[in-house]
Design an enzyme around this catalytic site. Structure first.
Site, short mmCIF file in Angstrom:
data_model
loop_
_atom_site.label_atom_id
_atom_site.label_comp_id
_atom_site.label_asym_id
_atom_site.label_seq_id
_atom_site.Cartn_x
_atom_site.Cartn_y
_atom_site.Cartn_z
N GLU A 44 0.84 -1.19 0.00
CA GLU A 44 0.00 0.00 0.00
C GLU A 44 0.88 1.25 0.00
O GLU A 44 1.88 1.32 0.70
CB GLU A 44 -0.90 0.00 1.24
CG GLU A 44 -1.84 1.18 1.32
CD GLU A 44 -2.73 1.17 2.55
OE1 GLU A 44 -3.78 1.83 2.52
OE2 GLU A 44 -2.36 0.49 3.55
N LYS A 114 -9.77 1.83 -2.40
CA LYS A 114 -10.01 1.44 -1.01
C LYS A 114 -11.41 1.86 -0.58
O LYS A 114 -11.78 3.04 -0.63
CB LYS A 114 -8.94 2.08 -0.11
CG LYS A 114 -8.92 1.57 1.32
CD LYS A 114 -7.72 2.18 2.04
CE LYS A 114 -7.51 1.59 3.43
NZ LYS A 114 -6.27 2.15 4.05
N CYS A 154 -5.80 -2.95 2.72
CA CYS A 154 -5.55 -2.72 4.15
C CYS A 154 -6.82 -2.77 5.01
O CYS A 154 -7.31 -3.84 5.32
CB CYS A 154 -4.80 -1.40 4.35
SG CYS A 154 -3.91 -1.33 5.94
#
Length: 283
Positions: A44, A114, A154
């Site tokens: 990331e 995300k 994440c």
């Protein structure tokens, strides 16, 4: 045709110099490909420090950004599927935390923005991604030809519904560019990756940047690959490192045959629904 393949994770160093970060990532990807990896993943925010206030300055637009061009070109010259970690992506007035996935012809196979932004108040650590980022609005399955991949980023891993929906779409591996920190990492990193693998009986691969103790946000490291039984097949340490593992779809079928969790779901009592997009981060 679904078959065995080698997957590599590049746990790269990330500093303030964007050009250096890009060069370093490219070198590691090429090295992983030379070692036989057919799918390679970066961490990331691998082209910039993980500091929310910096994301807009490092952001770039598809398809002409320098990081994006490197990812496409490297995937093509190396002949691999490249999961480009994530980078700040600017689209109009919004900056997203985006993973671009390129195929062996340099073609865009998909992108994941995300979905769940990291807004937390932890002991000695407060982060608000929403101060500078917008949320994605799609889940992402990528057809790599020889396998199907789910991609999340994440904080998305903490929402198990996503992994289950992707598993029901037939993915063999869930790939997670991530940057857990030294507060959440020791408590939840390995646990989260193993549980997503065990819950859904799939492979899970999570890529972290290398740790820099002097950074404003100190990442945990420990990139890893987990099999459908929850066994950790490969795990990095703290520094710059490439790890590799074999992904074997037959292992998925073996585990599901012995412990048929997905088949035993009570869909007469509960269900999950997915609002599907176009594979490019859009509805």
């Amino acid at each position: 045709m679904v078959r065995k393949f080698k997957l590599a994770i590049c746990q790269s160093n990330v500093a303030g110099d964007k050009a250096s970060n890009i060069r370093n990532a490219e070198e590691m990807v090429r090295q992983a490909a030379s070692q036989g990896a057919e799918i390679v993943m970066l961490p990331e925010m691998f082209n910039c420090p993980y500091q929310t206030e910096l994301f807009p300055a490092y952001a770039e637009c598809y398809p002409n950004g320098e990081t994006i061009q490197m990812l496409s070109g490297t995937a093509k010259t190396a002949g691999i599927v490249l999961v480009g970690g994530s980078i700040p992506e600017k689209d109009g007035d919004i900056v997203y935390n985006t993973s671009f996935i390129f195929g062996p012809q340099g073609e865009l196979l998909g992108r994941h923005r995300k979905v769940h932004l990291f807004d937390v108040d932890l002991p000695d650590l407060k982060v608000r991604e929403s101060n500078t980022l917008g949320p994605g609005n799609c889940l992402t399955v990528v057809d790599a030809g020889f396998c199907k991949l789910g991609v999340i980023i994440c904080f998305d891993v903490r929402f198990p519904e996503i992994a289950r929906l992707l598993a029901l779409e037939g993915i063999q591996a869930l790939l997670i560019p991530a940057a857990f920190n030294t507060v959440t990492g020791p408590a939840h990193w390995k646990l989260s990756m193993r549980m997503r693998a065990v819950d859904n009986q799939i492979y899970v691969a999570a890529a972290s940047p290398a740790r820099d103790e002097n950074a404003g946000y100190v990442v945990y490291g420990h990139s890893m690959v987990v099999d459908p039984w929850g066994e950790v097949l490969a795990e990095a340490g703290l520094g710059s490192e490439i790890i590799m593992a074999e992904i074997n779809p037959a292992r998925i079928e073996e585990v599901r045959g012995r412990l048929p969790l997905l088949a035993q779901r009570r869909t007469d009592l509960y269900s999950l629904q997915w609002k599907k997009g176009d594979g490019n981060g859009n509805h």
